[in-house]
Design a protein around this motif. Structure first.
Motif, short mmCIF file in Angstrom:
data_model
loop_
_atom_site.label_atom_id
_atom_site.label_comp_id
_atom_site.label_asym_id
_atom_site.label_seq_id
_atom_site.Cartn_x
_atom_site.Cartn_y
_atom_site.Cartn_z
N TYR A 6 -3.41 8.49 0.53
CA TYR A 6 -2.62 8.42 1.40
C TYR A 6 -1.56 9.81 1.66
CZ TYR A 6 1.20 7.14 4.61
OH TYR A 6 2.48 7.12 5.42
N ALA A 7 -1.18 9.63 -0.09
CA ALA A 7 -0.33 10.94 -0.67
C ALA A 7 -0.84 12.05 0.02
CB ALA A 7 -0.28 10.48 -2.06
N ALA A 8 -2.08 11.58 -0.36
CA ALA A 8 -2.60 13.57 0.05
C ALA A 8 -3.02 13.50 1.50
CB ALA A 8 -4.11 13.62 -1.03
N GLY A 9 -3.15 12.72 2.57
CA GLY A 9 -2.79 12.98 3.50
C GLY A 9 -1.87 13.36 4.03
N SER A 10 -0.84 12.11 3.84
CA SER A 10 0.28 12.71 4.04
C SER A 10 1.38 14.02 3.25
CB SER A 10 1.36 11.77 3.62
OG SER A 10 1.36 10.73 3.68
N GLY A 11 1.20 14.41 2.26
CA GLY A 11 0.82 15.97 2.33
C GLY A 11 1.00 17.05 3.44
N ILE A 12 -1.29 16.37 3.33
CA ILE A 12 -1.33 17.48 4.59
C ILE A 12 -0.56 17.39 6.01
CG2 ILE A 12 -3.36 18.27 5.47
CD1 ILE A 12 -4.90 16.87 2.96
N ASP A 22 -9.54 -5.27 -6.94
CA ASP A 22 -8.06 -4.61 -6.80
C ASP A 22 -6.75 -3.85 -6.26
OD1 ASP A 22 -8.47 -7.48 -4.73
OD2 ASP A 22 -7.63 -8.52 -5.85
N SER A 23 -6.90 -3.51 -8.02
CA SER A 23 -6.50 -2.31 -8.36
C SER A 23 -7.18 -1.09 -8.14
CB SER A 23 -6.31 -2.24 -10.02
OG SER A 23 -7.72 -2.30 -10.71
N PHE A 24 -7.96 -1.27 -8.04
CA PHE A 24 -8.93 0.40 -7.88
C PHE A 24 -8.50 1.07 -6.36
CE2 PHE A 24 -12.79 3.06 -6.24
CZ PHE A 24 -12.84 3.85 -7.40
N GLY A 25 -8.76 0.12 -5.69
CA GLY A 25 -8.86 0.32 -4.23
C GLY A 25 -7.54 0.20 -4.07
N THR A 26 -6.66 -0.45 -4.49
CA THR A 26 -5.01 -0.14 -4.52
C THR A 26 -4.98 1.56 -4.85
OG1 THR A 26 -4.92 -2.96 -4.30
CG2 THR A 26 -2.43 -0.35 -4.33
N GLY A 27 -5.32 1.78 -6.12
CA GLY A 27 -4.45 2.62 -6.21
C GLY A 27 -5.75 4.01 -5.16
N LEU A 28 -6.79 3.63 -5.04
CA LEU A 28 -7.08 4.85 -4.75
C LEU A 28 -6.70 5.02 -2.72
CD1 LEU A 28 -10.25 6.63 -4.06
CD2 LEU A 28 -11.48 5.00 -3.48
N ASN A 29 -6.43 4.02 -2.39
CA ASN A 29 -5.54 4.08 -0.77
C ASN A 29 -4.31 4.90 -0.81
OD1 ASN A 29 -8.47 2.90 0.61
ND2 ASN A 29 -6.96 1.10 1.07
N THR A 30 -3.90 4.38 -2.08
CA THR A 30 -2.43 5.65 -2.20
C THR A 30 -2.38 6.86 -2.67
OG1 THR A 30 -1.65 3.17 -3.31
CG2 THR A 30 -0.23 5.28 -3.41
N ALA A 31 -3.54 6.60 -3.56
CA ALA A 31 -3.74 8.84 -3.86
C ALA A 31 -4.43 9.18 -2.85
CB ALA A 31 -5.06 8.25 -5.02
N MET A 50 1.48 7.63 12.16
CA MET A 50 0.75 6.37 12.91
C MET A 50 -1.02 7.27 11.85
SD MET A 50 0.56 3.69 15.64
CE MET A 50 -0.28 4.43 15.86
N ALA A 51 -1.72 8.55 12.34
CA ALA A 51 -3.48 8.19 12.87
C ALA A 51 -3.23 8.51 10.94
CB ALA A 51 -3.22 10.14 13.55
N THR A 52 -2.44 9.33 10.33
CA THR A 52 -2.71 9.89 8.83
C THR A 52 -2.74 8.46 8.65
OG1 THR A 52 -1.05 11.80 8.91
CG2 THR A 52 -1.34 10.33 7.16
N ASN A 53 -1.87 7.73 8.52
CA ASN A 53 -2.48 5.72 7.77
C ASN A 53 -3.23 5.68 8.24
OD1 ASN A 53 -1.94 3.80 6.70
ND2 ASN A 53 -0.54 2.57 8.15
N ALA A 54 -4.65 6.09 8.97
CA ALA A 54 -4.86 5.41 10.28
C ALA A 54 -6.61 5.84 9.23
CB ALA A 54 -5.51 5.14 11.15
#
Length: 79
Positions: free
Chosen positions: A57-63, A46-55, A1-5
């Motif tokens: 989040y993926a980096a944060g989840s990996g960490i 919309d597409s840039f914001g979604t893509g950036l947040n996805t990237a 949950m913290a990673t998401n925030a």
């Protein structure tokens, strides 16, 4: 949950900075945009914001996963 925030906040801040920079340079927004221009800007935003947040989040989840694996490795080494 913290990673998401945390990653959400970082992604949103980075996107806001990007759009603000584009607005200052005149490449985004503007007072005299046509309806088509407004639609194009909204689609890009919309597409840039979604893509950036996805990237981000993926980096944060990996960490986060690396830290979890590291703590498991430390526990096993202590046994």
């Amino acid at each position: 949950m913290a990673t998401n925030a945390v990653t959400g906040a970082v992604g949103n801040a980075a996107a806001d900075a990007h759009f603000h920079h584009m607005e200052e340079d005149g490449g985004f927004g503007g007072e005299n945009l046509s309806d088509r221009g407004k639609l194009a800007d909204a689609a890009y935003k919309d597409s840039f914001g979604t893509g950036l947040n996805t990237a981000v989040y993926a980096a944060g989840s990996g960490i986060e996963s690396d830290f979890q694996n590291l703590s498991e490795g430390v526990e096993k080494a202590g046994e």
